[in-house]
Design an enzyme around this catalytic site. Structure first.
Site, PDB file in Angstrom:
ATOM      1  N   PRO A   1       0.836  -1.213   0.000  1.00  0.00           N
ATOM      2  CA  PRO A   1       0.000   0.000   0.000  1.00  0.00           C
ATOM      3  C   PRO A   1       0.865   1.255   0.000  1.00  0.00           C
ATOM      4  O   PRO A   1       1.799   1.371   0.788  1.00  0.00           O
ATOM      5  CB  PRO A   1      -0.791  -0.112   1.316  1.00  0.00           C
ATOM      6  CG  PRO A   1      -0.765  -1.567   1.662  1.00  0.00           C
ATOM      7  CD  PRO A   1       0.566  -2.065   1.171  1.00  0.00           C
ATOM      8  N   CYS A   2       0.546   2.183  -0.900  1.00  0.00           N
ATOM      9  CA  CYS A   2       1.360   3.408  -1.026  1.00  0.00           C
ATOM     10  C   CYS A   2       0.486   4.657  -1.143  1.00  0.00           C
ATOM     11  O   CYS A   2       0.949   5.696  -1.600  1.00  0.00           O
ATOM     12  CB  CYS A   2       2.268   3.317  -2.247  1.00  0.00           C
ATOM     13  SG  CYS A   2       3.482   1.995  -2.187  1.00  0.00           S
TER      14      CYS A   2
END
Length: 328
Positions: free
Chosen positions: A74-75
């Site tokens: 996740p970014c």
């Protein structure tokens, strides 16, 4: 030769299954979602599955023993990287955690999967910073490309960013898989799908979808119903073609998301007045019919919607195997 991999943020196991189909062996699968872990254990008997946050996982014992480290990291918080929130937000820190795992294990290859919009965060500044982090002090050569799953045997218009890092001292180069000529559409895969649980529409929503032809969406509704159904979104501009979307058998599906019935994520069956059910979701993501998903209905939709399409992962993994085989 058998190539070993570890996957973090493994979810329901789409990437893992694709890599296994390509000839790799999973040493460890990590995720912090309980239902996803149950799904992994159910379908990959005998494989070590750890249901923990990747930030607390200990991987020192795998140093120099793993060929590939992979995961969908996740970014989202890196969209604020200009304000330095990318590094301080807990999700943004996962990029650094993944980097630390790479430096600990020193895999020959690492693979990061994410949404294509990641390349444009903060005008590309955040993405350049992420790539710099993933180079691991210049230990790895980095390549990246946005791949459309429909070009790799998946009946879905799903574009995903794939980042590949190869250990520099190996002196080998990764080549992204060549697109296939065959581009499947829904009629190719939504035949004889096993019965399964699925979401249902209210009578009001059924009445709306009666007015929408196969392949259509909200623009096919009378204007008064458009305004009522879209609310303020009606005046916001933009395409919004995923709203009140009825899929078409003659086209690939739009990208499957975590729910097939929310206003922004609707995926109505081409011929029936209902959302796609769980097994149809799985078929479109190229999971086999005997792959079991654990948890509630909403959890199963979420697991499948978040997964890497199995066939896309297979082609990425096959090219990794082909590349590593040149080292022998």
């Amino acid at each position: 030769m058998t190539y070993k991999f570890i996957e973090v943020c493994a979810g329901a196991g789409g990437m893992s299954l694709g890599f296994m189909n390509a000839g790799m062996t999973p040493e460890l699968l990590i995720d912090n979602d309980k239902d996803s872990c149950k799904t992994l254990k159910k379908n990959h008997e005998g494989v070590n599955v750890e249901c923990i946050d990747m930030k607390v996982s200990k991987l020192e014992k795998y140093r120099d023993k793993i060929d590939v480290l992979c995961g969908g990291i996740p970014c989202q918080s890196w969209s604020m990287a200009g304000n330095r929130q990318g590094a301080s937000d807990s999700r943004g820190q996962l990029v650094y955690t993944f980097r630390d795992h790479v430096k600990t294990i020193l895999p020959k290859v690492f693979v990061v999967e994410n949404v294509k919009g990641m390349t444009n965060l903060n005008g590309g500044e955040a993405f350049r910073e992420i790539l710099d982090v993933l180079k691991c002090d210049d230990l790895y050569d980095i390549k990246y490309k946005v791949l459309n799953a429909n070009n790799y045997g998946v009946a879905q218009k799903r574009e995903r960013l794939i980042i590949i890092g190869v250990l520099k001292r190996l002196n080998i180069e990764y080549n992204f898989p060549t697109e296939l000529e065959y581009k499947p559409v829904l009629r190719d895969i939504l035949m004889d799908v096993p019965e399964s649980i699925g979401a249902e529409y209210s009578q009001k929503k059924k009445d709306i979808f009666k007015l929408i032809p196969e392949g259509g969406c909200w623009i096919n509704l009378p204007e008064d119903i458009q305004k009522e159904y879209l609310g303020k979104s009606y005046f916001s501009g933009g395409g919004k073609r995923g709203i009140a979307k009825r899929l078409s058998m003659s086209e690939p599906s739009l990208t499957l998301l975590c729910s097939p019935q929310q206003k922004q994520t609707e995926r109505c069956h081409p011929h029936e007045l209902r959302p796609l059910n769980v097994r149809e979701y799985a078929r479109i993501q190229s999971f086999p019919d005997d792959y079991v998903f654990e948890g509630s209905l909403n959890s199963q939709y979420k697991q499948i919607g978040n997964a890497v399409p199995v066939k896309l992962a297979y082609h990425i993994g096959k090219n990794i195997v082909d590349m590593l085989s040149k080292l022998i």
